[in-house]
Design a protein around this motif. Structure first.
Motif, PDB file in Angstrom:
ATOM      1  N   ARG B  12      87.533  50.741 122.881  1.00  0.00           N
ATOM      2  CA  ARG B  12      88.325  50.484 121.687  1.00  0.00           C
ATOM      3  C   ARG B  12      88.619  48.998 121.579  1.00  0.00           C
ATOM      4  O   ARG B  12      88.553  48.404 120.522  1.00  0.00           O
ATOM      5  N   GLY B  13      88.963  48.439 122.720  1.00  0.00           N
ATOM      6  CA  GLY B  13      89.327  47.046 122.709  1.00  0.00           C
ATOM      7  C   GLY B  13      88.203  46.148 122.250  1.00  0.00           C
ATOM      8  O   GLY B  13      88.401  45.240 121.462  1.00  0.00           O
ATOM      9  N   ILE B  15      85.811  46.768 120.368  1.00  0.00           N
ATOM     10  CA  ILE B  15      85.474  46.897 118.956  1.00  0.00           C
ATOM     11  C   ILE B  15      86.343  45.976 118.113  1.00  0.00           C
ATOM     12  O   ILE B  15      85.918  45.467 117.088  1.00  0.00           O
ATOM     13  N   VAL B  16      87.532  45.709 118.595  1.00  0.00           N
ATOM     14  CA  VAL B  16      88.428  44.863 117.827  1.00  0.00           C
ATOM     15  C   VAL B  16      87.810  43.515 117.536  1.00  0.00           C
ATOM     16  O   VAL B  16      87.964  42.956 116.456  1.00  0.00           O
ATOM     17  N   VAL B  19      82.240  42.963 114.761  1.00  0.00           N
ATOM     18  CA  VAL B  19      82.084  43.226 113.342  1.00  0.00           C
ATOM     19  C   VAL B  19      82.300  44.698 113.095  1.00  0.00           C
ATOM     20  O   VAL B  19      82.332  45.496 114.001  1.00  0.00           O
ATOM     21  N   TYR B  80      75.216  38.661 120.161  1.00  0.00           N
ATOM     22  CA  TYR B  80      75.894  39.653 119.328  1.00  0.00           C
ATOM     23  C   TYR B  80      77.144  40.140 120.071  1.00  0.00           C
ATOM     24  O   TYR B  80      77.065  40.816 121.104  1.00  0.00           O
ATOM     25  N   GLY B  81      78.287  39.796 119.526  1.00  0.00           N
ATOM     26  CA  GLY B  81      79.548  40.048 120.217  1.00  0.00           C
ATOM     27  C   GLY B  81      79.801  41.506 120.517  1.00  0.00           C
ATOM     28  O   GLY B  81      80.259  41.866 121.609  1.00  0.00           O
ATOM     29  N   ARG B 116      89.392  36.563 119.538  1.00  0.00           N
ATOM     30  CA  ARG B 116      88.076  37.100 119.899  1.00  0.00           C
ATOM     31  C   ARG B 116      87.854  37.068 121.410  1.00  0.00           C
ATOM     32  O   ARG B 116      87.091  37.860 121.951  1.00  0.00           O
ATOM     33  N   ARG B 149      97.532  39.944 118.546  1.00  0.00           N
ATOM     34  CA  ARG B 149      97.930  41.348 118.557  1.00  0.00           C
ATOM     35  C   ARG B 149      97.557  41.997 119.882  1.00  0.00           C
ATOM     36  O   ARG B 149      96.653  42.833 119.933  1.00  0.00           O
ATOM     37  N   GLU B 151      97.546  44.497 123.038  1.00  0.00           N
ATOM     38  CA  GLU B 151      97.847  45.925 123.160  1.00  0.00           C
ATOM     39  C   GLU B 151      99.045  46.135 124.078  1.00  0.00           C
ATOM     40  O   GLU B 151      99.294  45.352 124.994  1.00  0.00           O
TER      41      GLU B 151
END
Lengths: 677, 318
Positions: B12-13, B15-16, B19, B80-81, B116, B149, B151
């Motif tokens: 999940r992290g 993905i933040v 893109v 690609y991040g 990022r 932000r 978590e």
């Protein structure tokens, strides 16, 4: 919306912004709409294209608005293109990396340029009181000041509830059904003389990607007549989750809503807008993020839930989120990990705290359970978990009974309300459900003191289900032995996946029959291990086998076919089958390496399209057809899709397979998805 | 071996920072993987589609094909991040820590901003935790917490590192700072536990008393107060609160504890520990057997507080 919101715009920053950009009244682009109501406060949100001198005026009558909110009590947020002071938060903008890869045909998911969003925080209000309001640009009224623009503060916390709640899910498709469902709710409310007080949306309000544009067109514009006077309390759905992230609280979903993060509306501070709680009168509501946050029992959301429930003191407890813990609609709660985790991790916490009702969507169907407790197993079973297997209808088997207050594990009712506007479907029968409908609709909850009544109103305004929970005195729940079970009627299902694993080798598969040809030409074959498939052998006549329970015109149909022997290798699928003289067929021809689609009408065949394909003997070949209002698509062995014109209106017929005379073919599986409008 | 939960958190992290990937959100992972495969076969392979499929493999708990797809995506687009962060997380799940660290460092070097970079810091912190390099992990958590932000879990993880390092006062301060940034009640509870571990008992007691006044269910706070008593060698107070907590827990789980929220049973086990019943506690932990309150000791059975605390993972004592 920003998470930690001391981000009220300073007067100086606002003034600076206005001096540089505001020359005339800007057009109202969104709203005004209500958010985060409490007994003493309300948030009114609106957007304009271009800057304004924002002001909210309110009072006791449409033409008496003596109070105003301006300056620091209005949070300003702007689109990325607007030059603004650092402390002014920005609305969603698509990441550059993603924008570079986006299909030019797709909408830009970013907030429209030159967008200004205002969130006016009105405080110091009287509980349970109606106020009228208007929003202004300086002295120019943009909206309101009439009888349609009002808000009513919540009644005092812990007071006896008397409220009507509209529950909607999976609505934001922009379909005519979405509007019909909305109109049906309003007609129902009008006919019963009780408008809705509150609005809960269980997610998927902005198909397909939850973009700002989709929010505007598929949520705000269709429901504006309600949103301007009713707070919508949302849960994030998977479609909003395409562009919005619960973990960061960033995206169009989080821009659209203002929800409590610090216990502003009751409940324990969550520190996030992804999950939160609030109180209305004596009802405690909990919203969870089932989409993209940790669903484990030790995760932050579960820890917060336990803390929140410890301090909740109410007569009713209602929880809502997107992914259903119990469903066999378009999603299977026994097979999909989000649904399983919400059931296994969160239902025990909620039931241990006395939850009365859970509201979810995602699965495009209406399903409503019996009164149950402890149904955490996978797969879900009814044995040992049903506390009342009646229909819950006061005019039928009687209302469900629970003790007064929030008592642990006295049973809850689970509702799947994913039938708000997109294509419905049903793939099975959940054993804990008492009412199941694939008709579009929504749910009305009436909570009055110790009684909660749920009504499923379909898109035509008809009541399809009604149940009631009454909480009085002390009830000692007992588990029902051999509880009532919903009938598993295959004709009611719209999704089927036949892999023949349950069928007996040597026999015809269940629900399939030979429509023409050798009556014994269709049999299940056992392979090594548990794998099985269907073998179809035609003798002197073609063999057509059809799936009898369903007739359909629009569908997705997928199968794997193989030619095992040295024949001329012809076989395929039939659709729109009415009788042996009238049907459509898709047939593979091994000798010519072609795929042919044709119509048989009154026994005469008419070729519609022929495509070259590569057919390899003894290899499973995949055929997939999608017949929908937007066209008829075919793919072979996952090669590029082509479209065909049926040439005549396709009849509402059966799906099946066809093996021409003197051929044998084998079918590994059939997957059918009937499009339920 | 890392618990799968962490891998999900990482996924999940990561993905933040990436893109918006194409999401075929209306089907289960198997169907989505199939659809993505079909789409690539039909329309060509892209880093974006490979990465989307890799994430679906990861969500389905299959890191091996996920790693293959992430690597294939990076072969097409090396920086690609989404693929870098996803690959690092998948490798971490597989226990390939050196490789995971290498990929995470690569992603970190390419990330343009603090926000990022933060998920890469979090990944590195988890990698270091997995090898018990607590100070290195703590530094990375601190870096991650510089983001806009962070978590809630990141704050908790930083605090856990400090506990592992025996820096209990710093842990209190870190959680106090966290509460200033995020009002989550989860951080508040963690802070109260940290106060107890740091022997800041008056402050802890003040917080606990306030919560005991306002909550409906009091057992978790009673257990915290029992631990304060234990630190103070007040065995009578320890037992009184533990017993009251256990009584309430029994009312909540009723005659059928196995079907209840197992955290209630875990709290019950803690209460039994604090009552000097470690064997009963273990029994309850193991399968949730209710111990009748009537059979609980009524005397103030001596119990060494430190040994009790050491046996209770809920306290975060290391």
């Amino acid at each position: 919306m920003t998470l930690f919101r001391p981000a009220f715009v300073s007067s100086f920053a606002l003034l600076t912004l206005l001096m540089t950009t505001c020359t005339h009244a800007a057009p109202l682009y969104r709203g005004p709409y209500l958010q985060q109501g409490t007994p003493q406060s309300m948030v009114v949100v609106w957007r304009t294209e271009g800057a304004t001198a924002p002001q909210l005026r309110y009072g006791s009558a449409p033409d008496q608005l003596p109070h105003s909110v301006a300056g620091d009590a209005i949070t300003l947020r702007v689109s990325e293109d607007v030059a603004a002071a650092d402390e002014i938060p920005h609305l969603y903008k698509e990441p550059a990396e993603s924008a570079a890869k986006r299909n030019p045909k797709d909408h830009d998911p970013s907030t429209a340029p030159n967008t200004y969003q205002y969130e006016a925080h009105v405080s110091g209000l009287q509980p349970d009181t109606t106020y009228y309001y208007a929003v202004y640009d300086g002295d120019t009224r943009l909206a309101g000041g009439d009888r349609d623009h009002f808000f009513k503060t919540h009644p005092p916390v812990k007071s006896n509830p008397d409220m009507r709640i509209w529950v909607l899910g999976d609505s934001g498709k922009g379909s005519k059904e979405q509007i019909m469902v909305f109109d049906a709710m309003r007609s129902f409310a009008a006919a019963s003389g009780r408008p809705i007080d509150h609005f809960i949306h269980v997610g998927d309000m902005a198909y397909d990607d939850g973009t700002d544009w989709e929010f505007q067109k598929r949520f705000f514009e269709p429901y504006q007549s309600t949103l301007r006077n009713t707070v919508c309390w949302p849960a994030i759905g998977n479609h909003e989750g395409v562009t919005s992230r619960g973990i960061s609280g960033y995206g169009p979903y989080f821009d659209a809503y203002v929800v409590p993060t610090a216990g502003e509306a009751g409940g324990a501070p969550s520190g996030t807008e992804a999950y939160f709680s609030f109180d209305i009168a004596n009802v405690h509501f909990i919203c969870l993020d089932s989409h993209d946050l940790d669903r484990k029992p030790d995760g932050a959301m579960a820890q917060w839930l336990r803390a929140d429930l410890e301090q909740a003191q109410a007569q009713w407890l209602i929880a809502f989120w997107h992914h259903p813990p119990y469903s066999k609609g378009t999603h299977d709660s026994d097979a999909e990990h989000r649904e399983i985790e919400m059931r296994e991790s969160f239902m025990p916490i909620l039931e241990s705290a006395g939850v009365d009702l859970t509201l979810t969507g995602h699965s495009h169907i209406y399903e409503r359970s019996m009164l149950m407790d402890g149904a955490y197993a996978t797969p879900t079973v009814a044995e040992g978990v049903i506390l009342d297997d009646g229909d819950g209808n006061p005019s039928g088997d009687g209302a469900y009974r629970k003790s007064h207050g929030l008592q642990p594990n006295e049973g809850s009712v689970a509702i799947v309300a994913g039938h708000g506007g997109t294509t419905n479907g049903r793939m099975g029968t959940s054993p804990v459900m008492r009412s199941i409908s694939v008709e579009h609709g929504s749910v009305i909850l009436d909570i009055a003191d110790d009684s909660l009544t749920g009504t499923m109103v379909d898109k035509y305004g008809a009541t399809q289900d009604l149940f009631r929970i009454v909480k009085q005195g002390t009830v000692s729940p007992e588990r029902v032995e051999n509880p009532w079970q919903p009938a598993h009627d295959i004709t009611l299902l719209s999704r089927h996946h036949f892999n023949f694993a349950e069928d007996t080798p040597g026999e015809a598969p269940a629900y399939w029959e030979v429509a023409t040809g050798n009556p014994n030409g269709m049999a299940v074959i056992a392979n090594e291990g548990k794998s099985r498939h269907l073998r179809a052998t035609a003798q002197s006549q073609p063999l057509i086998g059809v799936f009898r329970p369903n007739r359909t015109q629009k569908f997705q149909y997928e199968s794997y076919v193989r030619f095992p022997g040295p024949q001329d290798e012809r076989a395929g699928l039939v659709f729109g089958f009415v009788d042996p003289e009238n049907y459509w067929q898709l047939v593979l021809h091994g000798a010519t390496n072609t795929l042919r689609i044709s119509q048989v009408a009154k026994g005469a065949e008419r070729l519609i399209v022929e495509k070259e394909v590569t057919i390899v003997r003894d290899k499973w070949l995949k055929i997939k057809m999608v017949l929908s209002n937007s066209g008829n698509d075919v793919s072979f062995d996952d090669t590029p899709t082509f479209q065909f014109d049926a040439g005549a209106e396709l009849s509402d017929g059966h799906l099946g397979f066809i093996v021409p005379a003197h051929n044998t073919a084998e079918y590994l599986s059939f997957k059918i998805r009937q499009q339920v409008p | 071996m890392l618990h799968r939960r962490w891998s999900r958190i990482f996924l999940r992290g990561v993905i933040v920072i990436t893109v918006a990937l194409p999401v075929f959100a209306h089907d289960n992972p198997g169907d989505v993987i199939h659809a993505l495969t079909h789409r690539m076969e039909a329309g060509g392979v892209t880093a974006r589609l490979l990465t989307a499929r890799a994430f679906e493999h990861s969500y389905a708990g299959n890191p091996t094909p996920a790693v293959d797809d992430f690597n294939a995506a990076l072969a097409l687009q090396p920086n690609y991040g989404a693929a870098l962060s996803g690959l690092a997380a998948a490798l971490l799940t597989q226990g390939k820590l050196a490789e995971a660290e290498h990929v995470a460092q690569r992603g970190l070097a390419n990330a343009p901003s603090v926000d990022r970079k933060a998920p890469y810091y979090a990944l590195l912190a988890r990698i270091y935790e997995n090898t018990q390099r607590w100070e290195a992990a703590r530094r990375r958590w601190t870096d991650a917490l510089e983001s806009t932000r962070p978590e809630v879990d990141w704050f908790l993880a930083e605090a856990e590192c400090l506990a592992q390092l025996g820096r209990y006062d710093e842990r209190v301060n870190a959680l106090a700072a966290a509460r200033n940034r995020n009002p989550s009640v989860v951080l508040h509870r963690a802070w109260v536990r940290a106060l107890i571990d740091a022997h800041q008992l008056d402050a802890a007691r003040t917080e606990i008393e306030a919560r005991l006044q306002s909550t409906r269910w009091k057992s978790s706070w009673l257990l915290l107060r029992a631990q304060v008593h234990a630190r103070e060698q007040d065995v009578a107070g320890q037992h009184r609160d533990a017993r009251a907590a256990l009584e309430e827990l029994q009312r909540r789980w009723g005659p059928d504890p196995d079907t209840r929220d197992h955290h209630l049973l875990r709290d019950g086990a803690l209460a039994l520990e604090l009552l000097g019943r470690p064997e009963a506690a273990q029994h309850l932990r193991n399968r949730g057997v209710l111990v009748d309150n009537a059979r609980l000791p009524t005397s103030t059975t001596p119990a060494r507080a430190d040994s009790l605390l050491a046996a209770t993972p809920e306290l975060g004592v290391d």
